[in-house]
Scaffold this active site. Sequence first.
Site, mmCIF file in Angstrom:
data_model
loop_
_atom_site.group_PDB
_atom_site.id
_atom_site.type_symbol
_atom_site.label_atom_id
_atom_site.label_comp_id
_atom_site.label_asym_id
_atom_site.label_seq_id
_atom_site.Cartn_x
_atom_site.Cartn_y
_atom_site.Cartn_z
ATOM 1 N N HIS A 65 0.695 -1.231 -0.068
ATOM 2 C CA HIS A 65 0.231 -0.041 0.040
ATOM 3 C C HIS A 65 1.048 1.263 0.006
ATOM 4 O O HIS A 65 0.269 2.408 0.358
ATOM 5 C CB HIS A 65 -0.921 -0.001 1.370
ATOM 6 C CG HIS A 65 -1.713 -0.987 1.330
ATOM 7 N ND1 HIS A 65 -3.275 -0.860 0.789
ATOM 8 C CD2 HIS A 65 -2.100 -2.274 1.467
ATOM 9 C CE1 HIS A 65 -3.965 -2.042 0.816
ATOM 10 N NE2 HIS A 65 -3.219 -2.834 1.606
ATOM 11 N N LYS A 67 -8.805 13.536 4.374
ATOM 12 C CA LYS A 67 -7.741 12.291 4.180
ATOM 13 C C LYS A 67 -6.881 12.581 5.356
ATOM 14 O O LYS A 67 -7.010 13.606 6.100
ATOM 15 C CB LYS A 67 -7.222 12.536 3.060
ATOM 16 C CG LYS A 67 -6.496 13.740 2.637
ATOM 17 C CD LYS A 67 -5.681 13.743 1.202
ATOM 18 C CE LYS A 67 -6.570 13.768 0.121
ATOM 19 N NZ LYS A 67 -6.779 12.584 -0.421
ATOM 20 N N ARG A 68 -6.271 11.670 5.976
ATOM 21 C CA ARG A 68 -5.099 11.725 6.845
ATOM 22 C C ARG A 68 -4.211 12.913 6.862
ATOM 23 O O ARG A 68 -4.072 13.140 5.509
ATOM 24 C CB ARG A 68 -4.319 10.400 7.199
ATOM 25 C CG ARG A 68 -5.065 9.239 8.017
ATOM 26 C CD ARG A 68 -5.328 9.775 9.339
ATOM 27 N NE ARG A 68 -4.193 9.818 10.298
ATOM 28 C CZ ARG A 68 -4.039 8.863 10.998
ATOM 29 N NH1 ARG A 68 -4.561 7.903 11.142
ATOM 30 N NH2 ARG A 68 -2.766 9.119 11.919
ATOM 31 N N LYS A 73 0.620 14.226 1.311
ATOM 32 C CA LYS A 73 -0.702 14.906 1.099
ATOM 33 C C LYS A 73 -1.171 15.996 0.565
ATOM 34 O O LYS A 73 -2.084 16.662 -0.034
ATOM 35 C CB LYS A 73 -1.755 14.053 1.926
ATOM 36 C CG LYS A 73 -1.871 12.520 1.926
ATOM 37 C CD LYS A 73 -2.822 12.040 2.799
ATOM 38 C CE LYS A 73 -2.775 10.509 3.168
ATOM 39 N NZ LYS A 73 -3.253 9.635 2.007
ATOM 40 N N THR A 110 -8.682 6.282 -2.110
ATOM 41 C CA THR A 110 -9.967 5.740 -2.087
ATOM 42 C C THR A 110 -10.990 6.730 -1.915
ATOM 43 O O THR A 110 -12.166 6.958 -2.521
ATOM 44 C CB THR A 110 -10.209 4.548 -1.235
ATOM 45 O OG1 THR A 110 -9.784 5.026 0.078
ATOM 46 C CG2 THR A 110 -9.470 3.466 -1.687
ATOM 47 N N LYS A 140 -14.766 7.960 -3.620
ATOM 48 C CA LYS A 140 -16.100 8.078 -2.985
ATOM 49 C C LYS A 140 -16.626 9.562 -3.369
ATOM 50 O O LYS A 140 -17.930 9.853 -3.689
ATOM 51 C CB LYS A 140 -15.740 8.424 -1.426
ATOM 52 C CG LYS A 140 -15.580 6.664 -0.862
ATOM 53 C CD LYS A 140 -14.896 6.896 0.633
ATOM 54 C CE LYS A 140 -14.215 5.654 0.702
ATOM 55 N NZ LYS A 140 -13.099 5.777 1.816
#
Length: 777
Positions: free
Chosen positions: A334, A510-511, A516, A618, A622
């Site tokens: 991952h 998101k985290r 990110k 992911t 969504k």
Amino acid sequence: MSYNCLNILKWTEAQLKYQHDVSLKQATPQELHEALGTAVMMAISDNWNKSRKTRMPERKAYYFSAEYLIGRLVYSNLYNLGILDEMKELFAQQGVDLACLEEIEDDALGNGGLGRLSACFLDSAASCNLPLSGYGLRYRFGLFKQTFDSNGSQVEAADDWTKFGDPWSYRRYNHTVKVHFPDHTVLAVPYDVPVIGYGTNNINTLRLWQCEAESELDFNAFNNQDYLRALDQKNKAEDITRVLYPNDSTWEGKRLRIKQQYVLSSASLQDMLRVYKLAHGDDLSHFADYYAIQLNDTHPAMSIPELIRLLMAEGMDFEQAFSVAQKTFSYTNHTVMGEALEKWPLDLLRSVVPEISDIICRIDEKIRREHPGLFIIQNDIAHMANLSIYVGSYINGVAEIHSQILKDDVFRDWYKEFPDRFQNKTNGITPRRWLGLCNPELTQLISDKIGGDFLKDLGRLSELKPMIDDELVNQFNAVKHQKKEQLCKVIAQHEGIQLNPDFIFDVQVKRLHEYKRQLLNALSIVDIYFRLKDGSLTDFHPTVYLFGAKSAPGYIRAKAIIRYINRIAKMINNDPDVNDKLKVVFVQNYNCSYAEHIIPAADISEQISPAGTEASGTGNMKLMLNGAVTLGTMDGANVEIVKEAGMENNYIFGATVEQINAAKSSYYARGIYDTNPRLHRAIDTLVDGTVPCDNDQIELYHALLDGTSWHMADHYYLLLDYESYLQAKLRANRDYADRQAFGRKCLENIASAGKFSSDRTIHQYAEEIWHIKPTQY
Ligand code: 26Q
């Protein structure tokens, strides 16, 4: 299949009377939840038993994962059983609003994407009648709850999720197993959670292990010394599954973490061996004919040496046991980031699980003998990913670009030696929770158009494409507005902030992680803010920028980013000059349930990691499924999202993997800072007192512009992508003004989202890795 809702109502009432001596109307939400959960568990018990029995003789797959981010189960279980609306109606007739269960906390036995993926996979497998069971750990405390203090800093609180009971699992003490460590032996007690398929009678099982002390008997000791020693033993055992490690995408080499991983591995395999013998007898040489095990990252990779150990204890020789293990296991990776790959120092491993470390050494000797150049252990450090590739049938990445990077880069030498083992399985999401349940209005609109139950066959969304016309766009826009109104209420209630549903809802959830790039988003907002104030930005549609993210508690920079964004938000939200145009909200305690409110209301989905860093993502799927356009880089599953939905319907910006690789050696972040005055000004707000400044923000500033002893400046290329990002963001903003054209883009995305159902993903695992077939009784 039909469940009698009146019975469930009656049983709920009976439970309430029996457990709490209250009526339906008197019950607290927690009491009601426990009673209703118990009633549903009664209602499904026959189907659950039948599902289990049919599966006994068949070939099955097992998902081994340290994390399951399940979310709240009560609505999704009723939904999957097809009785949510009817139960709401029945309770309403009794004067009880099931919306009160919004207070019930999530099952948060996971951190982020990896844990949520496990939960989506279980839902899909059950719904597709695939024989897949989950094994995991029942942490006493799940992912911490987050609030912000008056400084805007993250504050963590323990997530005592079983405080009011856990109606959704059975403790099966009779299946308890022992797990041995050099200094003590613990009991692993299983708790079984039903995984209820949608539109099928099939019910699969998630078995979660909880550690307990072996010698409860010692508590009867008369002697005070013995009593205290017994308590020590009890704590030492219970410590193992006390808490979920709150890290995401970084690796922390902790002793307790080895113990967790070993308990998950050993308990699950002992359980499988027990069932195997019941179903197939004592000859274990056919183990791999009946069972496939998927390792969700390397967290459960100790299962490999543990299976070899258990098989050898049953009389197999090493080579035979190795061969069974190799056929049984497969591994999903991952992450591409080196710092996230698990590498255990051998001496640490030896002190906690000596027999496991011996077997790993043996495997290392074998690979060095048979495949010179490859290794499991190097410099006395065991590389768990190498172990998982070597002693496994397949290894897969989670999006096309990610799987390619694994072959070209991260596991290059392994790919050369074992090319046939490498696969891709692009992630997916369950359309039940992430559309049907969280967005019934949009689900209805779609089903009015294409009919049938498309939630079981999400590919059918493409039937919408020729139907997209002005009227459908208007209907879609109306639904989106409704979802924004609903979200505004939730945010008013949880954050005390009033938002306007006519604004654009631009969402990054998101985290919190440097890669990110939440900081990139924040800098662009500051830039926009200054432009609005000085009047240089005129055609700007009012926008609220929504953030939701938890930071690992020890991740100083991530926490500084949260604080900075909260300070920016405070400044902007309190500035009357821009208030009719700009708002920034960082919601507290972003989790599955919050996501179910935010995602349906989003217009713009921020997926802005530098190309080559986000394995898949992911949340991007969504948001797409709920009709948001992606503002993103060519990274992870974004690549496949725009391949499906078209570049023209999304806002893609930034350097590609190739461009980043080419820029790397001569990258000079400060050069960009020096030549882009607006970016310069935005970055300066980290340190110039525009908003309160602190040492961690200063450190952030220097990490961007000067680098550190361990990283070059701006390791995640915020400055490199900045201008391209801002332009894409402003273009999306301008495009929104044409409500017809923008709504069309949203609908094109929805109509193209079929690929991203986890039903598709799980079928690919079933066919290409596990070799299992759907069955039903
Ligand atoms: C490891 C050792 C010690 C402590 C913690 C950990 C640990 C825990 C969780 C390391 C990593 C994680 C989680 C990783 C994760 O969530 N990865 C995400 O997986 C998603 C599902 O495949 C992808 O969509 C995301 O791109 C990826 O970041």
